[in-house]
Design an enzyme around this catalytic site. Structure first.
Site, mmCIF file in Angstrom:
data_model
loop_
_atom_site.group_PDB
_atom_site.id
_atom_site.type_symbol
_atom_site.label_atom_id
_atom_site.label_comp_id
_atom_site.label_asym_id
_atom_site.label_seq_id
_atom_site.Cartn_x
_atom_site.Cartn_y
_atom_site.Cartn_z
ATOM 1 N N ILE A 181 0.839 -1.206 0.000
ATOM 2 C CA ILE A 181 0.000 0.000 0.000
ATOM 3 C C ILE A 181 0.870 1.251 0.000
ATOM 4 O O ILE A 181 0.632 2.200 -0.752
ATOM 5 C CB ILE A 181 -0.947 0.001 1.218
ATOM 6 C CG1 ILE A 181 -1.978 -1.120 1.088
ATOM 7 C CG2 ILE A 181 -1.656 1.352 1.338
ATOM 8 C CD1 ILE A 181 -2.874 -1.280 2.314
ATOM 9 N N GLU A 200 10.833 2.574 6.272
ATOM 10 C CA GLU A 200 10.400 1.200 6.562
ATOM 11 C C GLU A 200 11.196 0.656 7.735
ATOM 12 O O GLU A 200 12.426 0.730 7.752
ATOM 13 C CB GLU A 200 10.597 0.318 5.330
ATOM 14 C CG GLU A 200 10.504 -1.171 5.568
ATOM 15 C CD GLU A 200 9.184 -1.611 6.168
ATOM 16 O OE1 GLU A 200 9.211 -2.500 7.041
ATOM 17 O OE2 GLU A 200 8.124 -1.074 5.775
ATOM 18 N N LEU A 314 -5.689 -10.238 1.237
ATOM 19 C CA LEU A 314 -5.848 -9.983 -0.192
ATOM 20 C C LEU A 314 -7.271 -10.314 -0.617
ATOM 21 O O LEU A 314 -7.852 -11.312 -0.167
ATOM 22 C CB LEU A 314 -4.852 -10.822 -1.000
ATOM 23 C CG LEU A 314 -3.375 -10.522 -0.748
ATOM 24 C CD1 LEU A 314 -2.494 -11.580 -1.398
ATOM 25 C CD2 LEU A 314 -3.014 -9.128 -1.273
ATOM 26 N N HIS A 439 5.971 -15.835 -29.224
ATOM 27 C CA HIS A 439 7.162 -15.010 -29.410
ATOM 28 C C HIS A 439 6.850 -13.886 -30.397
ATOM 29 O O HIS A 439 6.235 -14.122 -31.427
ATOM 30 C CB HIS A 439 8.308 -15.858 -29.975
ATOM 31 C CG HIS A 439 9.518 -15.047 -30.348
ATOM 32 N ND1 HIS A 439 10.425 -14.595 -29.415
ATOM 33 C CD2 HIS A 439 9.947 -14.595 -31.559
ATOM 34 C CE1 HIS A 439 11.370 -13.908 -30.033
ATOM 35 N NE2 HIS A 439 11.107 -13.892 -31.335
#
Length: 472
Positions: A181, A200, A314, A439
């Site tokens: 988030i 963090e 989730l 491809h």
């Protein structure tokens, strides 16, 4: 009347359970405390954030050289962006209302609280009604974690919900928390002109993803954002001029003045609300409802799904749990036992992973090997100018069965479908390598990673060529 099933909460898990149960012939009521269906995800979470990330992606693409094409600097109209976000939400929530009517699911708006194992009282605007049921599914979700030192009454303090409103773009935004988030909203605000610092507490941002994937994201964004890991924010002082933030890292205490702070340090389950524990439903110490593989709680006719249960918070986990719970209640013999639940950070580039990570394998002493195909060798990536990416397969050393995968790069999350299916089906490297991939395409990198691990690669030097040149 007494309903066969009452679902408390209308998020992705709640409405999935209600609609599946109705399709199976049960009488169903769904209780939602807000005026619109869809819960956090549709109204103030994954859907509106993706609408804003789409806009951010357009801005970032316009800033990059386009091999002979030069774009003018984008003109940003916040009101138009807000309208795009809201119209996306309105389309989906409106669709839910129509589907509830079509399936004859009774929708009751108000705050629901369990009175007993067979009744819920719903209160709205001072009026109450009792709803009786044979079975109930708890789908009350989670809420943002709050920190004691944050002055939440200051409008410059944002959470995941208020940040989506885009009331203004601060000159310098501190994102407190480097989870999905946090980095997604950092991406949005950076594209719209804010200077971004991410703080963090852990060793890396995007906890849960392998470090080598995160490293690619950080390298691409090193000139767009500052990432401070192993950093603890200990105080925020609000002054008329700025928010003065005190942080602690390995070098000691430091200060930072910013114009706004987005608090995104995680979410907490709502298990201790709605009278859930009062009717005998067992919780753990954090407030998660304890369930078995049938999503059944300690009270046999009460089930729980989504963020309020253990596992990743989730939407796609919740919706699949919702199907399981509804089918069990309808008498089907089913369990919720996924081998892999995909995770995606919809950043630029995207970071996506599913199944076992290298970090988890090391902690659990599982003998694994990896096959990593760099996008610098992908024809589609080279032609599209998105070579800063890679596709990694994590497989059992003895059997070469695929146990996990990680992808970082443009639209990385779109490659997880095949990889999740491969894990669920117990596919080996050879199974994937022998599957013909188009491809040139980015999903071709999945097949090429498998060929690399299996020793059949021809698009790169083959380190296993000597082992493979003997006739079978």
């Amino acid at each position: 009347m007494t309903y066969d099933l009452v679902v408390l909460g209308s998020g992705p898990g709640g409405y999935a359970a209600a609609f599946r149960a109705a399709d199976l012939g049960l009488s169903v009521a769904m209780i939602e405390r807000h005026n619109t269906l869809g819960g956090v995800c549709l109204n103030v979470g994954c859907i509106p954030s993706k609408a804003l990330l789409h806009v951010a992606g357009k801005i970032l693409m316009a800033e990059e050289p386009a091999h002979g094409v030069q774009f003018a600097k984008p003109t940003i109209n916040l009101e138009d962006i807000r309208q795009h976000r809201q119209s996306t939400v309105d389309t989906l929530t409106g669709g839910l209302t129509m589907m509830a009517k079509g399936r004859k699911v009774t929708v009751i708006h108000g705050e629901g609280t369990f009175d007993s194992t067979n009744s819920i009282t719903v209160t709205k605007d001072g009026q109450s009604q009792q709803v009786d049921f044979k079975n109930a599914i708890i789908a009350v979700g989670s809420r943002a974690i709050k920190l004691p030192f944050v002055p939440y009454d200051d409008p410059r303090i944002l959470d995941a919900t208020s940040a989506l409103q885009l009331e203004r773009i601060p000159e310098h935004l501190l994102v407190l928390g480097g989870g999905i988030i946090g980095v997604e909203m950092a991406t949005v605000y950076q594209a719209l002109g804010a200077k971004i610092t991410v703080a963090e507490l852990g060793e890396q941002i995007m906890t849960g993803a392998d470090k080598d994937l995160v490293r690619v994201f950080e390298q691409v964004n090193k000139d767009r954002m500052s990432f401070l890991t192993k950093t603890q924010v200990t105080n925020i002082e609000a002054t008329p001029e700025a928010l003065n933030v005190t942080m602690q890292d390995k070098d000691g205490e430091r200060s930072l003045s910013v114009d706004a702070v987005l608090v995104a340090v995680g979410r907490s389950p709502n298990g201790k609300t709605a009278g859930i524990s009062d009717i005998g439903v067992k919780l753990d110490e954090r407030g998660f409802v304890l369930t078995n593989e049938k999503c059944q709680t300690s009270v046999p006719n009460i089930y729980a799904i989504g963020d309020v249960t253990h596992g990743p918070m989730l939407a796609h986990k919740a919706s699949h749990q919702g199907h399981t719970a509804a089918e069990v209640i309808a008498g089907h013999k089913v369990d919720f036992q996924p081998l892999a639940i995909p995770s995606i950070a919809y950043t630029f580039p995207e970071v996506a992973w599913v199944g076992l990570t290298e970090t988890e394998a090391k902690k659990q002493n599982i003998a694994i090997k990896t096959a990593v195909f760099p996008w610098t060798a992908s024809g589609r990536a080279i032609a599209s100018g998105v070579t800063q990416g890679k596709t990694k397969l994590i497989y059992d050393e003895a059997t070469e069965r695929v146990l996990g995968a990680g992808v970082v790069g443009s639209h990385a999350g779109e490659l997880l479908g095949e990889l999740t299916l491969a894990i669920e089906f117990g596919a080996t490297l050879e199974d994937i390598a022998l599957t013909i991939h188009a491809h040139p395409s980015l999903h071709e990198t999945v097949g090429l990673a498998a060929e690399l691990g299996a020793g059949t690669i021809t698009d790169m030097p083959n380190k296993k060529a000597g082992e493979m040149n003997k006739a079978p």
